[in-house]
Scaffold this motif. Structure first.
Motif, PDB file in Angstrom:
ATOM      1  N   TYR A  86       6.485  57.246 -58.002  1.00 49.71           N
ATOM      2  CA  TYR A  86       7.800  56.895 -58.547  1.00 49.71           C
ATOM      3  C   TYR A  86       8.672  56.234 -57.483  1.00 49.71           C
ATOM      4  CZ  TYR A  86      12.526  57.463 -60.350  1.00 49.71           C
ATOM      5  OH  TYR A  86      13.818  57.226 -60.750  1.00 49.71           O
ATOM      6  N   GLU A  87       8.714  56.826 -56.291  1.00 49.84           N
ATOM      7  CA  GLU A  87       9.532  56.267 -55.210  1.00 49.84           C
ATOM      8  C   GLU A  87       9.061  54.865 -54.842  1.00 49.84           C
ATOM      9  OE1 GLU A  87       8.944  59.341 -52.371  1.00 49.84           O
ATOM     10  OE2 GLU A  87      10.421  60.672 -53.296  1.00 49.84           O
ATOM     11  N   GLY A  88       7.748  54.668 -54.769  1.00 48.69           N
ATOM     12  CA  GLY A  88       7.214  53.340 -54.467  1.00 48.69           C
ATOM     13  C   GLY A  88       7.591  52.319 -55.519  1.00 48.69           C
ATOM     14  N   ALA A  89       7.511  52.705 -56.790  1.00 50.43           N
ATOM     15  CA  ALA A  89       7.863  51.791 -57.880  1.00 50.43           C
ATOM     16  C   ALA A  89       9.347  51.423 -57.832  1.00 50.43           C
ATOM     17  CB  ALA A  89       7.513  52.420 -59.218  1.00 50.43           C
ATOM     18  N   VAL A  90      10.201  52.394 -57.567  1.00 49.50           N
ATOM     19  CA  VAL A  90      11.643  52.118 -57.503  1.00 49.50           C
ATOM     20  C   VAL A  90      11.954  51.204 -56.322  1.00 49.50           C
ATOM     21  CG1 VAL A  90      13.909  53.159 -57.076  1.00 49.50           C
ATOM     22  CG2 VAL A  90      12.336  54.206 -58.714  1.00 49.50           C
ATOM     23  N   ILE A  91      11.357  51.486 -55.175  1.00 42.80           N
ATOM     24  CA  ILE A  91      11.605  50.659 -53.988  1.00 42.80           C
ATOM     25  C   ILE A  91      11.111  49.237 -54.214  1.00 42.80           C
ATOM     26  CG2 ILE A  91      10.925  50.312 -51.572  1.00 42.80           C
ATOM     27  CD1 ILE A  91      11.102  53.409 -51.311  1.00 42.80           C
ATOM     28  N   ARG A  92       9.918  49.079 -54.798  1.00 48.63           N
ATOM     29  CA  ARG A  92       9.405  47.726 -55.095  1.00 48.63           C
ATOM     30  C   ARG A  92      10.350  46.987 -56.039  1.00 48.63           C
ATOM     31  NH1 ARG A  92       4.704  50.460 -55.027  1.00 48.63           N
ATOM     32  NH2 ARG A  92       4.618  50.700 -57.288  1.00 48.63           N
ATOM     33  N   GLY A  93      10.850  47.678 -57.048  1.00 46.57           N
ATOM     34  CA  GLY A  93      11.783  47.061 -57.995  1.00 46.57           C
ATOM     35  C   GLY A  93      13.074  46.617 -57.319  1.00 46.57           C
ATOM     36  N   LYS A  94      13.620  47.470 -56.463  1.00 44.43           N
ATOM     37  CA  LYS A  94      14.867  47.121 -55.752  1.00 44.43           C
ATOM     38  C   LYS A  94      14.642  45.963 -54.789  1.00 44.43           C
ATOM     39  CE  LYS A  94      17.387  50.297 -57.634  1.00 44.43           C
ATOM     40  NZ  LYS A  94      18.372  49.952 -58.636  1.00 44.43           N
ATOM     41  N   LEU A  95      13.509  45.965 -54.081  1.00 43.80           N
ATOM     42  CA  LEU A  95      13.218  44.861 -53.159  1.00 43.80           C
ATOM     43  C   LEU A  95      13.055  43.542 -53.917  1.00 43.80           C
ATOM     44  CD1 LEU A  95      10.792  46.588 -50.632  1.00 43.80           C
ATOM     45  CD2 LEU A  95      13.150  45.868 -50.240  1.00 43.80           C
ATOM     46  N   THR A  96      12.420  43.591 -55.079  1.00 43.23           N
ATOM     47  CA  THR A  96      12.285  42.386 -55.902  1.00 43.23           C
ATOM     48  C   THR A  96      13.657  41.899 -56.349  1.00 43.23           C
ATOM     49  OG1 THR A  96      10.091  43.035 -56.644  1.00 43.23           O
ATOM     50  CG2 THR A  96      11.284  41.458 -58.027  1.00 43.23           C
ATOM     51  N   GLU A  97      14.515  42.818 -56.761  1.00 45.00           N
ATOM     52  CA  GLU A  97      15.867  42.455 -57.184  1.00 45.00           C
ATOM     53  C   GLU A  97      16.639  41.803 -56.040  1.00 45.00           C
ATOM     54  OE1 GLU A  97      19.837  44.734 -58.930  1.00 45.00           O
ATOM     55  OE2 GLU A  97      17.938  45.796 -58.852  1.00 45.00           O
ATOM     56  N   ILE A  98      16.545  42.350 -54.853  1.00 37.71           N
ATOM     57  CA  ILE A  98      17.235  41.793 -53.685  1.00 37.71           C
ATOM     58  C   ILE A  98      16.665  40.424 -53.328  1.00 37.71           C
ATOM     59  CG2 ILE A  98      17.609  42.095 -51.202  1.00 37.71           C
ATOM     60  CD1 ILE A  98      17.735  45.164 -51.843  1.00 37.71           C
ATOM     61  N   ARG A  99      15.323  40.293 -53.355  1.00 39.16           N
ATOM     62  CA  ARG A  99      14.697  39.004 -53.043  1.00 39.16           C
ATOM     63  C   ARG A  99      15.152  37.932 -54.030  1.00 39.16           C
ATOM     64  NH1 ARG A  99      10.784  36.526 -55.454  1.00 39.16           N
ATOM     65  NH2 ARG A  99      10.021  38.398 -56.504  1.00 39.16           N
ATOM     66  N   ARG A 100      15.183  38.274 -55.309  1.00 37.81           N
ATOM     67  CA  ARG A 100      15.610  37.294 -56.321  1.00 37.81           C
ATOM     68  C   ARG A 100      17.082  36.934 -56.165  1.00 37.81           C
ATOM     69  NH1 ARG A 100      12.091  39.828 -61.226  1.00 37.81           N
ATOM     70  NH2 ARG A 100      10.144  38.790 -60.655  1.00 37.81           N
ATOM     71  N   PHE A 101      17.904  37.885 -55.763  1.00 38.66           N
ATOM     72  CA  PHE A 101      19.311  37.592 -55.504  1.00 38.66           C
ATOM     73  C   PHE A 101      19.441  36.610 -54.344  1.00 38.66           C
ATOM     74  CE2 PHE A 101      23.092  38.749 -52.940  1.00 38.66           C
ATOM     75  CZ  PHE A 101      24.061  38.248 -53.788  1.00 38.66           C
ATOM     76  N   ILE A 102      18.680  36.849 -53.294  1.00 39.49           N
ATOM     77  CA  ILE A 102      18.750  35.963 -52.124  1.00 39.49           C
ATOM     78  C   ILE A 102      18.234  34.575 -52.472  1.00 39.49           C
ATOM     79  CG2 ILE A 102      17.793  35.550 -49.813  1.00 39.49           C
ATOM     80  CD1 ILE A 102      17.975  38.623 -49.397  1.00 39.49           C
ATOM     81  N   THR A 103      17.057  34.498 -53.098  1.00 36.32           N
ATOM     82  CA  THR A 103      16.469  33.179 -53.371  1.00 36.32           C
ATOM     83  C   THR A 103      17.150  32.465 -54.526  1.00 36.32           C
ATOM     84  OG1 THR A 103      14.766  34.138 -54.804  1.00 36.32           O
ATOM     85  CG2 THR A 103      14.208  33.824 -52.470  1.00 36.32           C
ATOM     86  N   GLY A 104      17.769  33.191 -55.434  1.00 40.98           N
ATOM     87  CA  GLY A 104      18.390  32.556 -56.591  1.00 40.98           C
ATOM     88  C   GLY A 104      19.881  32.321 -56.463  1.00 40.98           C
ATOM     89  N   THR A 105      20.546  33.024 -55.550  1.00 40.65           N
ATOM     90  CA  THR A 105      21.999  32.890 -55.431  1.00 40.65           C
ATOM     91  C   THR A 105      22.438  32.573 -54.007  1.00 40.65           C
ATOM     92  OG1 THR A 105      22.271  34.472 -57.236  1.00 40.65           O
ATOM     93  CG2 THR A 105      24.205  34.042 -55.869  1.00 40.65           C
TER      94      THR A 105
END
Length: 142
Positions: A86-105
């Protein structure tokens, strides 16, 4: 001054107690959000407030960790393997969200306004190096 997430109203604490009671009664099974709303007889916003307050206070009260999965819903869990997944899945999701924010905005904003006041990324936003870095070849070309 404390953060709003650290301030707990008495109503949120009552909702957290109700949610905790319902989840403990359902153990070992979990409850989906809709089931939690029905079982607790709280409104959806009250259940959200109760879950948030519960997450804030769970450690200091010594209760087992609270996790939420699609198949099982919200549940208290003490299984190390399940917690690790569960912790790994949440961390992967948050990192993806941050990466998309950086690359998209952030990176396009830095490209539009290279000398403006924008977030500086030391690890390289998008292509090239740090946004606005005078030593970066990509920044000099742009």
């Amino acid at each position: 001054m404390s953060r709003s997430s650290e301030r707990r109203s008495s109503a949120a604490q009552r909702h957290a107690d109700t949610v905790r009671f319902v989840l403990f009664e359902a153990r070992p099974a979990g409850l989906t959000f809709a089931q939690l709303v029905r079982s607790s007889e709280l409104s959806p916003s009250q259940v959200r407030a109760g879950l948030a307050c519960l997450r804030d206070t769970i450690t200091e009260r010594g209760w087992p960790p609270l996790i939420r999965t699609r198949p099982d819903g919200c549940t208290f869990c003490a299984d190390p393997a399940e917690l690790h997944a569960y912790e790994g899945a949440v961390i992967r999701g948050k990192l993806t969200e941050i990466r998309r924010f950086i690359t998209g905005t952030v990176a396009p904003h830095a490209a539009l306004q290279p000398k403006g006041r924008s977030l500086r990324c030391g690890s390289g936003c998008g292509r090239g190096g740090a946004a606005g870095d005078p030593n970066d070849a990509a920044a000099r070309r742009g």
